[in-house]
Scaffold this motif. Structure first.
Motif, PDB file in Angstrom:
ATOM      1  N   PRO A 229       0.816  -1.232   0.000  1.00  0.00           N
ATOM      2  CA  PRO A 229       0.000   0.000   0.000  1.00  0.00           C
ATOM      3  C   PRO A 229       0.842   1.271   0.000  1.00  0.00           C
ATOM      4  O   PRO A 229       0.460   2.273  -0.617  1.00  0.00           O
ATOM      5  CB  PRO A 229      -0.837  -0.116   1.277  1.00  0.00           C
ATOM      6  N   LEU A 230       1.995   1.242   0.671  1.00  0.00           N
ATOM      7  CA  LEU A 230       2.868   2.418   0.659  1.00  0.00           C
ATOM      8  C   LEU A 230       3.390   2.673  -0.755  1.00  0.00           C
ATOM      9  O   LEU A 230       3.493   3.824  -1.199  1.00  0.00           O
ATOM     10  CB  LEU A 230       4.036   2.214   1.628  1.00  0.00           C
ATOM     11  N   GLY A 231       3.714   1.585  -1.462  1.00  0.00           N
ATOM     12  CA  GLY A 231       4.160   1.724  -2.847  1.00  0.00           C
ATOM     13  C   GLY A 231       3.079   2.322  -3.732  1.00  0.00           C
ATOM     14  O   GLY A 231       3.364   3.162  -4.601  1.00  0.00           O
ATOM     15  N   PHE A 232       1.834   1.922  -3.515  1.00  0.00           N
ATOM     16  CA  PHE A 232       0.736   2.483  -4.307  1.00  0.00           C
ATOM     17  C   PHE A 232       0.558   3.966  -4.007  1.00  0.00           C
ATOM     18  O   PHE A 232       0.311   4.770  -4.919  1.00  0.00           O
ATOM     19  CB  PHE A 232      -0.554   1.723  -4.020  1.00  0.00           C
ATOM     20  N   LEU A 233       0.677   4.358  -2.736  1.00  0.00           N
ATOM     21  CA  LEU A 233       0.592   5.777  -2.391  1.00  0.00           C
ATOM     22  C   LEU A 233       1.713   6.571  -3.054  1.00  0.00           C
ATOM     23  O   LEU A 233       1.502   7.707  -3.505  1.00  0.00           O
ATOM     24  CB  LEU A 233       0.651   5.950  -0.867  1.00  0.00           C
ATOM     25  N   LEU A 234       2.889   5.975  -3.130  1.00  0.00           N
ATOM     26  CA  LEU A 234       3.999   6.637  -3.821  1.00  0.00           C
ATOM     27  C   LEU A 234       3.694   6.807  -5.307  1.00  0.00           C
ATOM     28  O   LEU A 234       4.029   7.836  -5.907  1.00  0.00           O
ATOM     29  CB  LEU A 234       5.287   5.823  -3.642  1.00  0.00           C
ATOM     30  N   THR A 235       3.056   5.797  -5.892  1.00  0.00           N
ATOM     31  CA  THR A 235       2.675   5.889  -7.297  1.00  0.00           C
ATOM     32  C   THR A 235       1.719   7.054  -7.524  1.00  0.00           C
ATOM     33  O   THR A 235       1.865   7.821  -8.483  1.00  0.00           O
ATOM     34  CB  THR A 235       1.997   4.583  -7.759  1.00  0.00           C
ATOM     35  N   LEU A 236       0.733   7.189  -6.629  1.00  0.00           N
ATOM     36  CA  LEU A 236      -0.200   8.311  -6.736  1.00  0.00           C
ATOM     37  C   LEU A 236       0.520   9.647  -6.549  1.00  0.00           C
ATOM     38  O   LEU A 236       0.200  10.623  -7.228  1.00  0.00           O
ATOM     39  CB  LEU A 236      -1.305   8.164  -5.685  1.00  0.00           C
ATOM     40  N   ALA A 237       1.511   9.654  -5.633  1.00  0.00           N
ATOM     41  CA  ALA A 237       2.260  10.896  -5.408  1.00  0.00           C
ATOM     42  C   ALA A 237       3.075  11.274  -6.637  1.00  0.00           C
ATOM     43  O   ALA A 237       3.156  12.456  -7.001  1.00  0.00           O
ATOM     44  CB  ALA A 237       3.175  10.731  -4.197  1.00  0.00           C
ATOM     45  N   VAL A 238       3.667  10.280  -7.298  1.00  0.00           N
ATOM     46  CA  VAL A 238       4.447  10.544  -8.512  1.00  0.00           C
ATOM     47  C   VAL A 238       3.566  11.140  -9.607  1.00  0.00           C
ATOM     48  O   VAL A 238       3.994  12.012 -10.364  1.00  0.00           O
ATOM     49  CB  VAL A 238       5.115   9.239  -8.999  1.00  0.00           C
ATOM     50  N   ARG A 239       2.331  10.663  -9.689  1.00  0.00           N
ATOM     51  CA  ARG A 239       1.399  11.132 -10.722  1.00  0.00           C
ATOM     52  C   ARG A 239       0.615  12.372 -10.296  1.00  0.00           C
ATOM     53  O   ARG A 239      -0.248  12.839 -11.030  1.00  0.00           O
ATOM     54  CB  ARG A 239       0.426  10.003 -11.073  1.00  0.00           C
ATOM     55  N   SER A 240       0.912  12.886  -9.106  1.00  0.00           N
ATOM     56  CA  SER A 240       0.182  14.034  -8.579  1.00  0.00           C
ATOM     57  C   SER A 240       0.465  15.292  -9.397  1.00  0.00           C
ATOM     58  O   SER A 240       1.549  15.481  -9.935  1.00  0.00           O
ATOM     59  CB  SER A 240       0.561  14.263  -7.112  1.00  0.00           C
ATOM     60  N   SER A 241      -0.542  16.160  -9.451  1.00  0.00           N
ATOM     61  CA  SER A 241      -0.371  17.452 -10.130  1.00  0.00           C
ATOM     62  C   SER A 241       0.365  18.452  -9.250  1.00  0.00           C
ATOM     63  O   SER A 241       0.744  19.530  -9.717  1.00  0.00           O
ATOM     64  CB  SER A 241      -1.744  18.015 -10.515  1.00  0.00           C
ATOM     65  N   ILE A 242       0.565  18.084  -7.982  1.00  0.00           N
ATOM     66  CA  ILE A 242       1.322  18.942  -7.067  1.00  0.00           C
ATOM     67  C   ILE A 242       2.812  18.672  -7.314  1.00  0.00           C
ATOM     68  O   ILE A 242       3.337  17.627  -6.919  1.00  0.00           O
ATOM     69  CB  ILE A 242       0.952  18.654  -5.601  1.00  0.00           C
ATOM     70  N   LYS A 243       3.478  19.560  -7.954  1.00  0.00           N
ATOM     71  CA  LYS A 243       4.848  19.332  -8.419  1.00  0.00           C
ATOM     72  C   LYS A 243       5.838  18.998  -7.294  1.00  0.00           C
ATOM     73  O   LYS A 243       6.637  18.069  -7.436  1.00  0.00           O
ATOM     74  CB  LYS A 243       5.345  20.561  -9.204  1.00  0.00           C
ATOM     75  N   PRO A 244       5.827  19.732  -6.166  1.00  0.00           N
ATOM     76  CA  PRO A 244       6.775  19.381  -5.093  1.00  0.00           C
ATOM     77  C   PRO A 244       6.560  17.964  -4.566  1.00  0.00           C
ATOM     78  O   PRO A 244       7.521  17.245  -4.285  1.00  0.00           O
ATOM     79  CB  PRO A 244       6.500  20.431  -4.004  1.00  0.00           C
ATOM     80  N   LEU A 245       5.304  17.537  -4.456  1.00  0.00           N
ATOM     81  CA  LEU A 245       5.007  16.187  -3.986  1.00  0.00           C
ATOM     82  C   LEU A 245       5.499  15.143  -4.976  1.00  0.00           C
ATOM     83  O   LEU A 245       6.110  14.139  -4.578  1.00  0.00           O
ATOM     84  CB  LEU A 245       3.493  16.035  -3.765  1.00  0.00           C
ATOM     85  N   ALA A 246       5.258  15.396  -6.256  1.00  0.00           N
ATOM     86  CA  ALA A 246       5.720  14.464  -7.282  1.00  0.00           C
ATOM     87  C   ALA A 246       7.245  14.394  -7.301  1.00  0.00           C
ATOM     88  O   ALA A 246       7.834  13.314  -7.456  1.00  0.00           O
ATOM     89  CB  ALA A 246       5.190  14.882  -8.652  1.00  0.00           C
ATOM     90  N   TRP A 247       7.893  15.539  -7.122  1.00  0.00           N
ATOM     91  CA  TRP A 247       9.361  15.571  -7.124  1.00  0.00           C
ATOM     92  C   TRP A 247       9.922  14.797  -5.933  1.00  0.00           C
ATOM     93  O   TRP A 247      10.875  14.021  -6.078  1.00  0.00           O
ATOM     94  CB  TRP A 247       9.845  17.020  -7.077  1.00  0.00           C
ATOM     95  N   LEU A 248       9.329  14.996  -4.754  1.00  0.00           N
ATOM     96  CA  LEU A 248       9.778  14.279  -3.562  1.00  0.00           C
ATOM     97  C   LEU A 248       9.606  12.768  -3.721  1.00  0.00           C
ATOM     98  O   LEU A 248      10.481  11.987  -3.357  1.00  0.00           O
ATOM     99  CB  LEU A 248       9.014  14.771  -2.332  1.00  0.00           C
ATOM    100  N   ALA A 249       8.462  12.359  -4.280  1.00  0.00           N
ATOM    101  CA  ALA A 249       8.207  10.931  -4.476  1.00  0.00           C
ATOM    102  C   ALA A 249       9.193  10.335  -5.469  1.00  0.00           C
ATOM    103  O   ALA A 249       9.736   9.239  -5.250  1.00  0.00           O
ATOM    104  CB  ALA A 249       6.772  10.717  -4.952  1.00  0.00           C
ATOM    105  N   ASN A 250       9.443  11.039  -6.555  1.00  0.00           N
ATOM    106  CA  ASN A 250      10.409  10.556  -7.550  1.00  0.00           C
ATOM    107  C   ASN A 250      11.814  10.474  -6.976  1.00  0.00           C
ATOM    108  O   ASN A 250      12.552   9.520  -7.247  1.00  0.00           O
ATOM    109  CB  ASN A 250      10.405  11.473  -8.776  1.00  0.00           C
ATOM    110  N   THR A 251      12.191  11.470  -6.184  1.00  0.00           N
ATOM    111  CA  THR A 251      13.514  11.468  -5.560  1.00  0.00           C
ATOM    112  C   THR A 251      13.663  10.299  -4.595  1.00  0.00           C
ATOM    113  O   THR A 251      14.687   9.617  -4.569  1.00  0.00           O
ATOM    114  CB  THR A 251      13.761  12.795  -4.815  1.00  0.00           C
ATOM    115  N   TYR A 252      12.619  10.080  -3.797  1.00  0.00           N
ATOM    116  CA  TYR A 252      12.634   8.962  -2.846  1.00  0.00           C
ATOM    117  C   TYR A 252      12.803   7.637  -3.575  1.00  0.00           C
ATOM    118  O   TYR A 252      13.638   6.794  -3.188  1.00  0.00           O
ATOM    119  CB  TYR A 252      11.331   8.958  -2.045  1.00  0.00           C
ATOM    120  N   ILE A 253      12.032   7.425  -4.624  1.00  0.00           N
ATOM    121  CA  ILE A 253      12.113   6.169  -5.383  1.00  0.00           C
ATOM    122  C   ILE A 253      13.499   6.004  -6.001  1.00  0.00           C
ATOM    123  O   ILE A 253      14.082   4.908  -5.974  1.00  0.00           O
ATOM    124  CB  ILE A 253      11.024   6.134  -6.470  1.00  0.00           C
TER     125      ILE A 253
END
Length: 219
Positions: free
Chosen positions: A33-57
């Motif tokens: 489930p954490l991985g799925f939440l990260l997937t949603l964060a990567v696809r988020s329209s909120i750029k800082p959130l997407a950037w943080l998720a991509n960096t974490y991955i």
């Protein structure tokens, strides 16, 4: 090699296998489930959130799991000022390390599953007047899970084998007891027995995922 000897080494190795199985269950239940939440964060329209998720991955997939375990178990307590508050049980620390690492891998698996779904299905959902939540729940997620299931199964088997890394952070598990018996008795039999136990665990896991694939295929 006597049967009594096999029984004498089997008991502690099964205790070690118990730790292996517990770690696997905890890691798989939380990291998916954490991985799925990260997937949603990567696809988020909120750029800082997407950037943080991509960096974490990128960081978690780009560095060895063993290094991450060593950092959590032995590195965090060395941080100035707050290090003394970051000393945790080694098994708990190992669980945390596996969860954080595998969440990144599952996030990429789920992202691939979402990308494989035809965009026309999203458009069809809008035409039918379905909300974004209903589209995701009833159309997107079931298909994504079917597509991602083989990769999830493969990653789960890898997770079972990676539990042997507990040996490096001094957490007693299957390989630890096998190595102890080898050093004490000067025989490779414990290693062979450990291999059999790992194979049995992965066999059960493989059969479960094959059953799940058949179930989803017919459903």
């Amino acid at each position: 090699m006597s049967f009594d000897y096999l029984l004498s080494i089997l008991k502690p190795m099964l205790e070690g296998a118990q730790a292996t199985i517990i770690l696997f269950i905890v890691a798989i239940i939380v990291s998916i489930p954490l991985g799925f939440l990260l997937t949603l964060a990567v696809r988020s329209s909120i750029k800082p959130l997407a950037w943080l998720a991509n960096t974490y991955i990128y960081v978690m997939r780009g560095t060895p799991l063993l290094l991450q375990l060593l950092f959590i178990v032995f590195g965090l307590p060395l941080i100035p000022v707050i290090g003394e508050y970051l000393v945790i049980d080694r098994f708990v620390a190992a669980c945390l390390g596996f969860i954080l690492n595998y969440a990144a891998y599952f996030a990429e698996i789920f992202r691939g599953g979402l990308l494989a779904i035809d965009k026309g299905q999203y458009e069809a959902s809008k035409v039918l007047g379905l909300s974004r939540w209903h589209t995701m729940r009833h159309i997107v997620l079931p298909q994504m899970f079917r597509i991602a299931l083989p990769a999830v199964a493969n990653e789960s088997v890898t997770l079972v084998k990676d539990t042997a890394l507990l040996y490096a952070v001094a957490v007693p598990e299957l390989l630890h007891f096998a190595q102890t018996a080898v050093n004490r008795d000067f025989t490779i039999v414990p290693f062979l027995l450990a291999g059999i136990i790992y194979l049995l665990i992965t066999l059960c896991l493989t059969l479960f995922f094959k059953w799940l694939e058949r179930r989803l295929r017919f459903d």
